[in-house]
Design a protein around this motif. Structure first.
Motif, PDB file in Angstrom:
ATOM      1  N   ALA A 193      23.241 -44.080 -29.846  1.00  0.00           N
ATOM      2  CA  ALA A 193      24.323 -44.797 -30.533  1.00  0.00           C
ATOM      3  C   ALA A 193      23.964 -46.258 -30.741  1.00  0.00           C
ATOM      4  N   SER A 194      23.335 -46.880 -29.746  1.00  0.00           N
ATOM      5  CA  SER A 194      22.951 -48.288 -29.879  1.00  0.00           C
ATOM      6  C   SER A 194      21.908 -48.474 -30.973  1.00  0.00           C
ATOM      7  N   MET A 195      20.992 -47.508 -31.112  1.00  0.00           N
ATOM      8  CA  MET A 195      19.988 -47.602 -32.167  1.00  0.00           C
ATOM      9  C   MET A 195      20.626 -47.467 -33.553  1.00  0.00           C
ATOM     10  N   VAL A 196      21.592 -46.556 -33.676  1.00  0.00           N
ATOM     11  CA  VAL A 196      22.290 -46.405 -34.952  1.00  0.00           C
ATOM     12  C   VAL A 196      23.064 -47.678 -35.285  1.00  0.00           C
ATOM     13  N   MET A 197      23.733 -48.262 -34.286  1.00  0.00           N
ATOM     14  CA  MET A 197      24.469 -49.503 -34.516  1.00  0.00           C
ATOM     15  C   MET A 197      23.529 -50.628 -34.932  1.00  0.00           C
ATOM     16  N   PHE A 198      22.388 -50.727 -34.273  1.00  0.00           N
ATOM     17  CA  PHE A 198      21.424 -51.780 -34.606  1.00  0.00           C
ATOM     18  C   PHE A 198      20.927 -51.603 -36.039  1.00  0.00           C
ATOM     19  N   ALA A 199      20.617 -50.372 -36.427  1.00  0.00           N
ATOM     20  CA  ALA A 199      20.147 -50.120 -37.787  1.00  0.00           C
ATOM     21  C   ALA A 199      21.234 -50.446 -38.811  1.00  0.00           C
ATOM     22  N   ALA A 200      22.487 -50.069 -38.509  1.00  0.00           N
ATOM     23  CA  ALA A 200      23.589 -50.344 -39.436  1.00  0.00           C
ATOM     24  C   ALA A 200      23.821 -51.845 -39.575  1.00  0.00           C
ATOM     25  N   ALA A 201      23.731 -52.572 -38.467  1.00  0.00           N
ATOM     26  CA  ALA A 201      23.899 -54.023 -38.529  1.00  0.00           C
ATOM     27  C   ALA A 201      22.769 -54.660 -39.327  1.00  0.00           C
ATOM     28  N   PHE A 202      21.545 -54.160 -39.150  1.00  0.00           N
ATOM     29  CA  PHE A 202      20.398 -54.693 -39.899  1.00  0.00           C
ATOM     30  C   PHE A 202      20.582 -54.477 -41.399  1.00  0.00           C
ATOM     31  N   VAL A 203      21.024 -53.271 -41.777  1.00  0.00           N
ATOM     32  CA  VAL A 203      21.280 -52.990 -43.189  1.00  0.00           C
ATOM     33  C   VAL A 203      22.377 -53.919 -43.717  1.00  0.00           C
ATOM     34  N   GLY A 204      23.404 -54.166 -42.897  1.00  0.00           N
ATOM     35  CA  GLY A 204      24.471 -55.066 -43.311  1.00  0.00           C
ATOM     36  C   GLY A 204      23.972 -56.474 -43.571  1.00  0.00           C
ATOM     37  N   VAL A 205      23.071 -56.970 -42.732  1.00  0.00           N
ATOM     38  CA  VAL A 205      22.493 -58.298 -42.938  1.00  0.00           C
ATOM     39  C   VAL A 205      21.699 -58.341 -44.239  1.00  0.00           C
ATOM     40  N   VAL A 206      20.903 -57.287 -44.488  1.00  0.00           N
ATOM     41  CA  VAL A 206      20.118 -57.227 -45.725  1.00  0.00           C
ATOM     42  C   VAL A 206      21.039 -57.224 -46.943  1.00  0.00           C
ATOM     43  N   LEU A 207      22.087 -56.409 -46.895  1.00  0.00           N
ATOM     44  CA  LEU A 207      23.028 -56.371 -48.016  1.00  0.00           C
ATOM     45  C   LEU A 207      23.721 -57.711 -48.207  1.00  0.00           C
ATOM     46  N   ARG A 208      24.034 -58.387 -47.100  1.00  0.00           N
ATOM     47  CA  ARG A 208      24.681 -59.698 -47.202  1.00  0.00           C
ATOM     48  C   ARG A 208      23.756 -60.705 -47.877  1.00  0.00           C
ATOM     49  N   LEU A 209      22.485 -60.688 -47.497  1.00  0.00           N
ATOM     50  CA  LEU A 209      21.521 -61.620 -48.091  1.00  0.00           C
ATOM     51  C   LEU A 209      21.292 -61.321 -49.574  1.00  0.00           C
ATOM     52  N   ARG A 210      21.441 -60.054 -49.939  1.00  0.00           N
ATOM     53  CA  ARG A 210      21.241 -59.671 -51.340  1.00  0.00           C
ATOM     54  C   ARG A 210      22.530 -59.732 -52.147  1.00  0.00           C
ATOM     55  N   GLY A 211      23.630 -60.163 -51.514  1.00  0.00           N
ATOM     56  CA  GLY A 211      24.892 -60.296 -52.218  1.00  0.00           C
ATOM     57  C   GLY A 211      25.562 -58.987 -52.551  1.00  0.00           C
TER      58      GLY A 211
ATOM     59  N   LEU B 235      31.179 -44.622 -38.834  1.00  0.00           N
ATOM     60  CA  LEU B 235      30.680 -45.227 -37.599  1.00  0.00           C
ATOM     61  C   LEU B 235      31.793 -45.853 -36.746  1.00  0.00           C
ATOM     62  N   THR B 236      33.030 -45.802 -37.194  1.00  0.00           N
ATOM     63  CA  THR B 236      34.118 -46.479 -36.488  1.00  0.00           C
ATOM     64  C   THR B 236      34.169 -46.145 -34.994  1.00  0.00           C
ATOM     65  N   PRO B 237      34.028 -44.879 -34.562  1.00  0.00           N
ATOM     66  CA  PRO B 237      34.125 -44.586 -33.123  1.00  0.00           C
ATOM     67  C   PRO B 237      32.802 -44.654 -32.375  1.00  0.00           C
ATOM     68  N   ILE B 238      31.727 -45.138 -32.993  1.00  0.00           N
ATOM     69  CA  ILE B 238      30.417 -45.029 -32.359  1.00  0.00           C
ATOM     70  C   ILE B 238      30.320 -45.857 -31.078  1.00  0.00           C
ATOM     71  N   GLY B 239      31.010 -46.989 -31.028  1.00  0.00           N
ATOM     72  CA  GLY B 239      30.993 -47.797 -29.809  1.00  0.00           C
ATOM     73  C   GLY B 239      31.645 -47.069 -28.643  1.00  0.00           C
ATOM     74  N   ILE B 240      32.709 -46.319 -28.920  1.00  0.00           N
ATOM     75  CA  ILE B 240      33.380 -45.544 -27.868  1.00  0.00           C
ATOM     76  C   ILE B 240      32.440 -44.462 -27.334  1.00  0.00           C
ATOM     77  N   ILE B 241      31.696 -43.817 -28.239  1.00  0.00           N
ATOM     78  CA  ILE B 241      30.722 -42.807 -27.810  1.00  0.00           C
ATOM     79  C   ILE B 241      29.679 -43.425 -26.892  1.00  0.00           C
ATOM     80  N   ALA B 242      29.209 -44.626 -27.241  1.00  0.00           N
ATOM     81  CA  ALA B 242      28.205 -45.299 -26.425  1.00  0.00           C
ATOM     82  C   ALA B 242      28.751 -45.648 -25.044  1.00  0.00           C
ATOM     83  N   ILE B 243      29.988 -46.125 -24.986  1.00  0.00           N
ATOM     84  CA  ILE B 243      30.588 -46.494 -23.702  1.00  0.00           C
ATOM     85  C   ILE B 243      30.773 -45.262 -22.815  1.00  0.00           C
ATOM     86  N   ILE B 244      31.281 -44.174 -23.395  1.00  0.00           N
ATOM     87  CA  ILE B 244      31.452 -42.946 -22.613  1.00  0.00           C
ATOM     88  C   ILE B 244      30.101 -42.468 -22.093  1.00  0.00           C
ATOM     89  N   GLY B 245      29.082 -42.501 -22.946  1.00  0.00           N
ATOM     90  CA  GLY B 245      27.748 -42.111 -22.507  1.00  0.00           C
ATOM     91  C   GLY B 245      27.243 -42.969 -21.364  1.00  0.00           C
TER      92      GLY B 245
END
Length: 358
Positions: A229-247, A262-272
């Motif tokens: 879950a943490s890897m998926v979150m990191f990848a999603a955040a990275f894509v978000g930064v790229v999209l932000r830089l590209r407008g 991805l809304t519940p992914i943090g909860i999955i990570a915490i339970i894990g």
């Protein structure tokens, strides 16, 4: 008690006070709820960390008696587990907020609200995730490996101590002391251990006596749920930064759809993470001092089953009510709370176009 009263006393104002009380009262109420939650986190992690790495006590007539409250409250693992948990819940909340903002942008509703919400939440995630990954690594290196080696052996999924790879999937056989099925990446375990030669092997669970071994299945997959879950979150955040830089952060429907999922992914990570911490601690209730089998109370089995069923039903009911409340609130949208405000729409909006371009 302080944490409970702070949260319970002000959460009503935080949830229903907008438009009914001043902005200053809203800010104070929200801050006090946050403070109460942090205090709850502090005491929960303090108690659980003492069970993981007990300190500041002596045993008198079979009872644990504190000799130093400071050492008991701030046990050796507390200093790493507390920020790990606090960052975890902040990141989880940020993904919930990001999913809500993405939902409005995807459906063309309250677009100004959605843009600000998405921008703020992704900014928080981008800043906190690298720190969380580093602290998680320190949790393993500073307390799990030296203090609870059996937990580390179980979460890695190895029985023998000759594997330099990293296991992605296993079907363990606890009785036969082997994996019926395993899929891994060669040498990756050694590289994670910071040995780029690929020669460092990961310790196997056979190094721990059978009666002191945790269950590999739950420990392994509890950790994998958190890690993947943490890897998926990191990848999603990275894509978000790229999209932000590209407008294109506010005009990418596929990314918005992905964030909603991805809304519940943090909860999955915490339970894990909690499954890893608690399953990996077995067979101890107080690690190294009190076996779980010795912590069983003299209560009739029927009473235990009835109490457990009542607690489970109560919490499931609260969970369902909470989910229904959140879903209805999101679907109703901020327009219902501020009908006269300019929240944006699908139509032409020069301010929106200017912000997207920026």
């Amino acid at each position: 008690m302080t944490a409970f009263f702070l949260e319970a006393g002000f959460i009503g104002i935080m949830l229903y006070g907008d438009g009914r009380v001043s902005e200053r009262v809203m800010m104070v109420s929200t801050s006090l709820v946050a403070l109460g939650t942090i205090l709850s986190t502090t005491w929960i992690i303090s108690a659980n960390s003492w069970m993981q790495t007990p300190s500041g006590y002596r045993v008198v007539d079979g009872q644990f008696v504190p000799t130093s409250w400071w050492e008991a409250i701030f046990s050796p693992s507390f200093g790493w587990r507390f920020p790990h948990m606090l960052l975890g819940v902040l990141i989880t909340a940020a993904w919930l907020v990001a999913g809500i903002g993405a939902y409005y942008l995807r459906h063309g509703r309250a677009t100004e609200f959605g843009r600000r919400t998405l921008s703020l939440s992704l900014g928080v995630v981008t800043l906190l995730l690298p720190a969380q990954l580093w602290i998680g690594d320190q949790v393993a290196a500073r307390y799990v490996i030296p203090d609870q080696p059996a937990k580390f052996q179980a979460l890695e999924g190895n029985w023998d101590s000759d594997n330099t790879g990293y296991l992605l999937f296993v079907v363990p056989d606890q009785q036969a002391e082997r994996n019926r099925v395993e899929v891994g990446v060669p040498r990756l375990g050694s590289w994670i251990a910071k040995d780029l030669s690929g020669e460092t092997a990961t310790p196997g669970l056979k190094e721990t006596p059978p009666q002191l071994r945790p269950d590999m299945l739950t420990t392994f997959y509890g950790f994998r749920a958190m890690f993947y879950a943490s890897m998926v979150m990191f990848a999603a955040a990275f894509v978000g930064v790229v999209l932000r830089l590209r407008g294109r952060l506010y005009s990418s429907p596929r990314y918005h759809r992905f964030l909603v999922w991805l809304t519940p992914i943090g909860i999955i990570a915490i339970i894990g993470g909690w499954v890893t911490a608690e399953a990996g601690r077995q067979p101890w209730v107080v690690f190294g001092e009190m076996r779980t089998a010795n912590g069983v109370s003299d209560i009739a089995p029927g009473s235990v089953v009835a109490t457990f069923a009542a607690f489970t039903l109560t919490y499931l009911t609260l969970l369902v009510v909470w989910v229904v409340y959140v879903v209805r609130s999101v679907r109703r949208g901020p327009e219902s709370d501020w009908p006269d405000e300019e929240l944006g729409s699908d139509g032409d909006d020069p301010r929106r176009d200017a912000e997207v371009t920026a």
